[in-house]
Design a protein around this motif. Sequence first.
Motif, PDB file in Angstrom:
ATOM      1  N   ALA A  95       0.403   3.783  -3.167  1.00 15.64           N
ATOM      2  CA  ALA A  95      -0.370   5.006  -2.918  1.00 15.64           C
ATOM      3  C   ALA A  95       0.201   6.243  -3.616  1.00 15.64           C
ATOM      4  O   ALA A  95      -0.557   6.990  -4.245  1.00 15.64           O
ATOM      5  CB  ALA A  95      -0.527   5.240  -1.421  1.00 15.64           C
ATOM      6  N   ALA A 128       0.831  -1.205   0.000  1.00 14.72           N
ATOM      7  CA  ALA A 128       0.000   0.000   0.000  1.00 14.72           C
ATOM      8  C   ALA A 128       0.866   1.255   0.000  1.00 14.72           C
ATOM      9  O   ALA A 128       0.578   2.221  -0.720  1.00 14.72           O
ATOM     10  CB  ALA A 128      -0.931  -0.013   1.202  1.00 14.72           C
ATOM     11  N   ASP A 129       1.938   1.257   0.789  1.00 10.87           N
ATOM     12  CA  ASP A 129       2.810   2.428   0.868  1.00 10.87           C
ATOM     13  C   ASP A 129       3.589   2.664  -0.421  1.00 10.87           C
ATOM     14  O   ASP A 129       3.956   3.802  -0.718  1.00 10.87           O
ATOM     15  CB  ASP A 129       3.780   2.303   2.045  1.00 10.87           C
ATOM     16  CG  ASP A 129       3.087   2.514   3.385  1.00 10.87           C
ATOM     17  OD1 ASP A 129       2.100   3.285   3.428  1.00 10.87           O
ATOM     18  OD2 ASP A 129       3.519   1.917   4.375  1.00 10.87           O
ATOM     19  N   LEU A 189      -1.854   8.369  -6.462  1.00 15.30           N
ATOM     20  CA  LEU A 189      -2.133   9.789  -6.270  1.00 15.30           C
ATOM     21  C   LEU A 189      -1.664  10.598  -7.474  1.00 15.30           C
ATOM     22  O   LEU A 189      -2.410  11.429  -8.005  1.00 15.30           O
ATOM     23  CB  LEU A 189      -1.467  10.301  -4.989  1.00 15.30           C
ATOM     24  CG  LEU A 189      -1.608  11.803  -4.738  1.00 15.30           C
ATOM     25  CD1 LEU A 189      -3.074  12.203  -4.648  1.00 15.30           C
ATOM     26  CD2 LEU A 189      -0.836  12.199  -3.492  1.00 15.30           C
TER      27      LEU A 189
END
Length: 64
Positions: free
Chosen positions: A15, A11-12, A19
């Motif tokens: 993301a 996820a890190d 974005l």
Amino acid sequence: MRTSQIDTATADELAPVLLLALQRLGQLGRPGAIALARQVEDDDADFDEAVEWIADIASGGLRE
């Protein structure tokens, strides 16, 4: 990040890429939205769930 790495991305890791992609699609306006819509299948439950989370983020409803 390469698209071949998305399936194993955390996820890190993912993301910031998401974005940037969403911001760029926003800059492109309607043509960006149409390009994305062409990629989405009607019964894509994963996409539908992601949209709900993004809507929560956009409304300020999701924070740590």
